[in-house]
Design a protein around this motif. Structure first.
Motif, PDB file in Angstrom:
ATOM      1  N   GLU A 113       0.817  -1.225   0.000  1.00  0.00           N
ATOM      2  CA  GLU A 113       0.000   0.000   0.000  1.00  0.00           C
ATOM      3  C   GLU A 113       0.838   1.257   0.000  1.00  0.00           C
ATOM      4  OE1 GLU A 113      -3.002  -0.255   3.051  1.00  0.00           O
ATOM      5  OE2 GLU A 113      -3.783  -2.060   2.083  1.00  0.00           O
ATOM      6  N   THR A 114       1.820   1.310   0.887  1.00  0.00           N
ATOM      7  CA  THR A 114       2.618   2.543   0.998  1.00  0.00           C
ATOM      8  C   THR A 114       3.837   2.514   0.078  1.00  0.00           C
ATOM      9  OG1 THR A 114       4.026   1.639   2.734  1.00  0.00           O
ATOM     10  CG2 THR A 114       1.995   2.745   3.438  1.00  0.00           C
ATOM     11  N   CYS A 115       4.189   1.318  -0.408  1.00  0.00           N
ATOM     12  CA  CYS A 115       5.416   1.104  -1.193  1.00  0.00           C
ATOM     13  C   CYS A 115       6.672   1.401  -0.382  1.00  0.00           C
ATOM     14  CB  CYS A 115       5.398   1.907  -2.497  1.00  0.00           C
ATOM     15  SG  CYS A 115       4.346   1.135  -3.705  1.00  0.00           S
ATOM     16  N   GLU A 116       6.557   1.364   0.913  1.00  0.00           N
ATOM     17  CA  GLU A 116       7.759   1.518   1.744  1.00  0.00           C
ATOM     18  C   GLU A 116       8.455   0.174   1.885  1.00  0.00           C
ATOM     19  OE1 GLU A 116       7.006   3.428   5.505  1.00  0.00           O
ATOM     20  OE2 GLU A 116       6.051   5.086   4.450  1.00  0.00           O
ATOM     21  N   GLY A 117       9.789   0.227   1.965  1.00  0.00           N
ATOM     22  CA  GLY A 117      10.567  -1.003   2.070  1.00  0.00           C
ATOM     23  C   GLY A 117      10.333  -1.701   3.391  1.00  0.00           C
ATOM     24  N   LYS A 118      10.385  -3.058   3.348  1.00  0.00           N
ATOM     25  CA  LYS A 118      10.190  -3.840   4.561  1.00  0.00           C
ATOM     26  C   LYS A 118      11.404  -4.710   4.883  1.00  0.00           C
ATOM     27  CE  LYS A 118       6.190  -6.090   5.048  1.00  0.00           C
ATOM     28  NZ  LYS A 118       5.413  -5.739   6.237  1.00  0.00           N
ATOM     29  N   CYS A 119      12.509  -4.484   4.182  1.00  0.00           N
ATOM     30  CA  CYS A 119      13.676  -5.342   4.408  1.00  0.00           C
ATOM     31  C   CYS A 119      14.471  -4.836   5.607  1.00  0.00           C
ATOM     32  CB  CYS A 119      14.559  -5.380   3.157  1.00  0.00           C
ATOM     33  SG  CYS A 119      13.708  -6.193   1.802  1.00  0.00           S
ATOM     34  N   ARG A 120      15.013  -5.803   6.322  1.00  0.00           N
ATOM     35  CA  ARG A 120      15.669  -5.503   7.582  1.00  0.00           C
ATOM     36  C   ARG A 120      17.113  -4.996   7.404  1.00  0.00           C
ATOM     37  NH1 ARG A 120      15.580  -8.676  12.746  1.00  0.00           N
ATOM     38  NH2 ARG A 120      17.733  -8.646  13.428  1.00  0.00           N
ATOM     39  N   ALA A 121      17.742  -5.373   6.297  1.00  0.00           N
ATOM     40  CA  ALA A 121      19.183  -5.092   6.129  1.00  0.00           C
ATOM     41  C   ALA A 121      19.499  -3.602   6.228  1.00  0.00           C
ATOM     42  CB  ALA A 121      19.662  -5.637   4.787  1.00  0.00           C
ATOM     43  N   GLU A 122      20.598  -3.329   6.927  1.00  0.00           N
ATOM     44  CA  GLU A 122      21.045  -1.934   7.026  1.00  0.00           C
ATOM     45  C   GLU A 122      21.829  -1.533   5.777  1.00  0.00           C
ATOM     46  OE1 GLU A 122      23.370  -1.824  10.621  1.00  0.00           O
ATOM     47  OE2 GLU A 122      21.684  -2.738  11.695  1.00  0.00           O
ATOM     48  N   ARG A 123      22.469  -2.514   5.166  1.00  0.00           N
ATOM     49  CA  ARG A 123      23.262  -2.156   3.991  1.00  0.00           C
ATOM     50  C   ARG A 123      23.353  -3.298   2.986  1.00  0.00           C
ATOM     51  NH1 ARG A 123      26.682  -2.411   8.132  1.00  0.00           N
ATOM     52  NH2 ARG A 123      26.517  -0.177   8.415  1.00  0.00           N
ATOM     53  N   MET A 124      23.615  -2.866   1.747  1.00  0.00           N
ATOM     54  CA  MET A 124      23.927  -3.808   0.667  1.00  0.00           C
ATOM     55  C   MET A 124      25.338  -3.495   0.190  1.00  0.00           C
ATOM     56  SD  MET A 124      22.212  -4.170  -3.116  1.00  0.00           S
ATOM     57  CE  MET A 124      20.696  -4.996  -2.664  1.00  0.00           C
ATOM     58  N   ILE A 125      26.119  -4.553   0.021  1.00  0.00           N
ATOM     59  CA  ILE A 125      27.491  -4.370  -0.477  1.00  0.00           C
ATOM     60  C   ILE A 125      27.616  -5.104  -1.808  1.00  0.00           C
ATOM     61  CG2 ILE A 125      29.907  -4.971  -0.024  1.00  0.00           C
ATOM     62  CD1 ILE A 125      29.214  -4.408   2.955  1.00  0.00           C
ATOM     63  N   PHE A 126      28.137  -4.403  -2.786  1.00  0.00           N
ATOM     64  CA  PHE A 126      28.239  -4.959  -4.143  1.00  0.00           C
ATOM     65  C   PHE A 126      29.717  -5.077  -4.516  1.00  0.00           C
ATOM     66  CE2 PHE A 126      27.777  -3.848  -8.891  1.00  0.00           C
ATOM     67  CZ  PHE A 126      27.583  -5.174  -9.242  1.00  0.00           C
ATOM     68  N   LEU A 127      30.137  -6.300  -4.801  1.00  0.00           N
ATOM     69  CA  LEU A 127      31.520  -6.567  -5.195  1.00  0.00           C
ATOM     70  C   LEU A 127      31.494  -6.967  -6.671  1.00  0.00           C
ATOM     71  CD1 LEU A 127      32.330  -8.817  -2.091  1.00  0.00           C
ATOM     72  CD2 LEU A 127      32.847  -6.374  -2.349  1.00  0.00           C
ATOM     73  N   THR A 128      32.274  -6.274  -7.486  1.00  0.00           N
ATOM     74  CA  THR A 128      32.182  -6.554  -8.920  1.00  0.00           C
ATOM     75  C   THR A 128      33.491  -6.280  -9.647  1.00  0.00           C
ATOM     76  OG1 THR A 128      30.758  -6.206 -10.868  1.00  0.00           O
ATOM     77  CG2 THR A 128      31.374  -4.241  -9.650  1.00  0.00           C
ATOM     78  N   THR A 129      33.619  -6.878 -10.832  1.00  0.00           N
ATOM     79  CA  THR A 129      34.727  -6.528 -11.730  1.00  0.00           C
ATOM     80  C   THR A 129      34.158  -6.301 -13.126  1.00  0.00           C
ATOM     81  OG1 THR A 129      35.253  -8.852 -12.265  1.00  0.00           O
ATOM     82  CG2 THR A 129      36.461  -7.868 -10.431  1.00  0.00           C
ATOM     83  N   ARG A 152      16.794   1.466  -2.174  1.00  0.00           N
ATOM     84  CA  ARG A 152      15.845   2.493  -1.751  1.00  0.00           C
ATOM     85  C   ARG A 152      14.435   1.902  -1.659  1.00  0.00           C
ATOM     86  NH1 ARG A 152      15.391   8.664  -2.679  1.00  0.00           N
ATOM     87  NH2 ARG A 152      17.609   8.516  -2.375  1.00  0.00           N
ATOM     88  N   PHE A 153      14.072   1.117  -2.669  1.00  0.00           N
ATOM     89  CA  PHE A 153      12.738   0.514  -2.720  1.00  0.00           C
ATOM     90  C   PHE A 153      12.519  -0.475  -1.567  1.00  0.00           C
ATOM     91  CE2 PHE A 153       9.853  -2.582  -5.132  1.00  0.00           C
ATOM     92  CZ  PHE A 153       8.707  -1.870  -4.822  1.00  0.00           C
ATOM     93  N   PHE A 154      13.561  -1.256  -1.262  1.00  0.00           N
ATOM     94  CA  PHE A 154      13.425  -2.295  -0.232  1.00  0.00           C
ATOM     95  C   PHE A 154      13.636  -1.754   1.187  1.00  0.00           C
ATOM     96  CE2 PHE A 154      15.070  -5.628  -3.523  1.00  0.00           C
ATOM     97  CZ  PHE A 154      13.802  -5.759  -4.046  1.00  0.00           C
ATOM     98  N   GLY A 155      14.026  -0.468   1.298  1.00  0.00           N
ATOM     99  CA  GLY A 155      14.251   0.101   2.623  1.00  0.00           C
ATOM    100  C   GLY A 155      15.622  -0.187   3.196  1.00  0.00           C
ATOM    101  N   ILE A 156      16.570  -0.521   2.323  1.00  0.00           N
ATOM    102  CA  ILE A 156      17.951  -0.775   2.771  1.00  0.00           C
ATOM    103  C   ILE A 156      18.699   0.557   2.716  1.00  0.00           C
ATOM    104  CG2 ILE A 156      20.102  -2.010   2.241  1.00  0.00           C
ATOM    105  CD1 ILE A 156      18.342  -4.244   1.022  1.00  0.00           C
ATOM    106  N   GLY A 157      19.165   1.005   3.899  1.00  0.00           N
ATOM    107  CA  GLY A 157      19.644   2.382   4.020  1.00  0.00           C
ATOM    108  C   GLY A 157      20.922   2.709   3.281  1.00  0.00           C
ATOM    109  N   GLU A 158      21.832   1.752   3.208  1.00  0.00           N
ATOM    110  CA  GLU A 158      23.161   2.097   2.708  1.00  0.00           C
ATOM    111  C   GLU A 158      23.589   1.142   1.594  1.00  0.00           C
ATOM    112  OE1 GLU A 158      27.306   3.444   4.874  1.00  0.00           O
ATOM    113  OE2 GLU A 158      26.131   1.863   5.806  1.00  0.00           O
ATOM    114  N   PHE A 159      24.214   1.703   0.591  1.00  0.00           N
ATOM    115  CA  PHE A 159      24.759   0.899  -0.509  1.00  0.00           C
ATOM    116  C   PHE A 159      26.253   1.185  -0.601  1.00  0.00           C
ATOM    117  CE2 PHE A 159      26.289   0.508  -4.829  1.00  0.00           C
ATOM    118  CZ  PHE A 159      25.816  -0.734  -5.221  1.00  0.00           C
TER     119      PHE A 159
END
Ligand SMILES: Cc1cc2nc3c(=O)[nH]c(=O)nc-3n(C[C@H](O)[C@H](O)[C@H](O)COP(=O)(O)O)c2cc1C
Length: 197
Positions: A113-129, A152-159
């Motif tokens: 309904e609100t489209c607010e994120g419901k995921c618990r994670a504080e951060r996502m870390i992306f490792l890539t080459t 942003r969509f899932f409510g994860i504060g930091e990338f």
């Protein structure tokens, strides 16, 4: 203990240069219990009409007991998400995109309904080459903007991300030094995140 979900999209396994970054990161990460998803082995397909309709019926009824929701529930309950995946076709590999189609469930990953994120994670870390000389921020680099938007969509504060690029077009010695630098960055990042539980 806090839980880190490790989404491993290093399809070339032992040959994968991205996997070097994830090994470095996890060698230095303390205080987290890691759960690894081998994306290559994960039996998922992109959503089509039938799957969408089946899912919509269940989410509308708020019935989340079906196994089709296991991936989303696991993702939403993690304290941190780490993704290791190579740069493919200016973005992320399709299997990783497919994985996110299975995560992005109304009522689990975000509020329908609100489209607010419901995921618990504080951060996502992306490792890539990346093979070419494509830096983060370049319009050719579409993996990071996409993952940031998902956070942003899932409510994860930091990338946060660690990358090495140009690996297919520079001499081997330079390639090795860029990879080493990225490994060190991954180690420093992991050390800075030590969970205090
Ligand atoms: C299917 C495929 C698509 C790729 N597309 C790109 C691309 O669009 N841009 C780029 O810079 N490198 C591209 N590459 C090169 C990879 O990003 C590069 O080799 C990377 O280091 C591979 O990571 P890995 O060693 O972990 O597999 C591609 C490689 C493959 C196999």
């Amino acid at each position: 203990m806090k839980k880190v979900l490790f989404i491993d999209g290093c399809f070339r396994k032992e040959q994968s240069r991205t996997a070097r970054l994830s090994r470095a990161f996890f060698s230095a990460l303390k205080g987290y219990e890691a759960e690894r998803i081998d994306l290559d082995a994960l039996p998922i397909s992109p959503l089509g009409r039938k799957e969408m309709e089946e899912r919509n019926v269940l989410t509308a009824a708020e019935e989340y007991g079906h196994t089709m929701f296991d991936i989303a529930k696991q993702f939403a309950a993690s304290d941190m998400v780490v993704i290791a995946a190579p740069f493919w076709d200016m973005g992320i590999p399709a299997k990783l995109k497919t994985y996110f189609e299975h995560v992005s469930v109304s009522g689990i990953a975000f509020d329908g309904e609100t489209c607010e994120g419901k995921c618990r994670a504080e951060r996502m870390i992306f490792l890539t080459t990346r093979g070419l000389e494509i830096e983060e921020g370049s319009e050719q680099e579409q993996a990071t903007p996409y993952l940031k938007a998902l956070c942003r969509f899932f409510g994860i504060g930091e990338f946060m991300s660690v990358s090495a690029f140009g690996l297919d077009v520079i001499p081997p010695e330079k390639c090795e030094s860029r990879l080493r630098r990225a490994e060190e960055e991954a180690i420093s990042l992991a050390k800075s995140l030590e969970a205090n539980e």
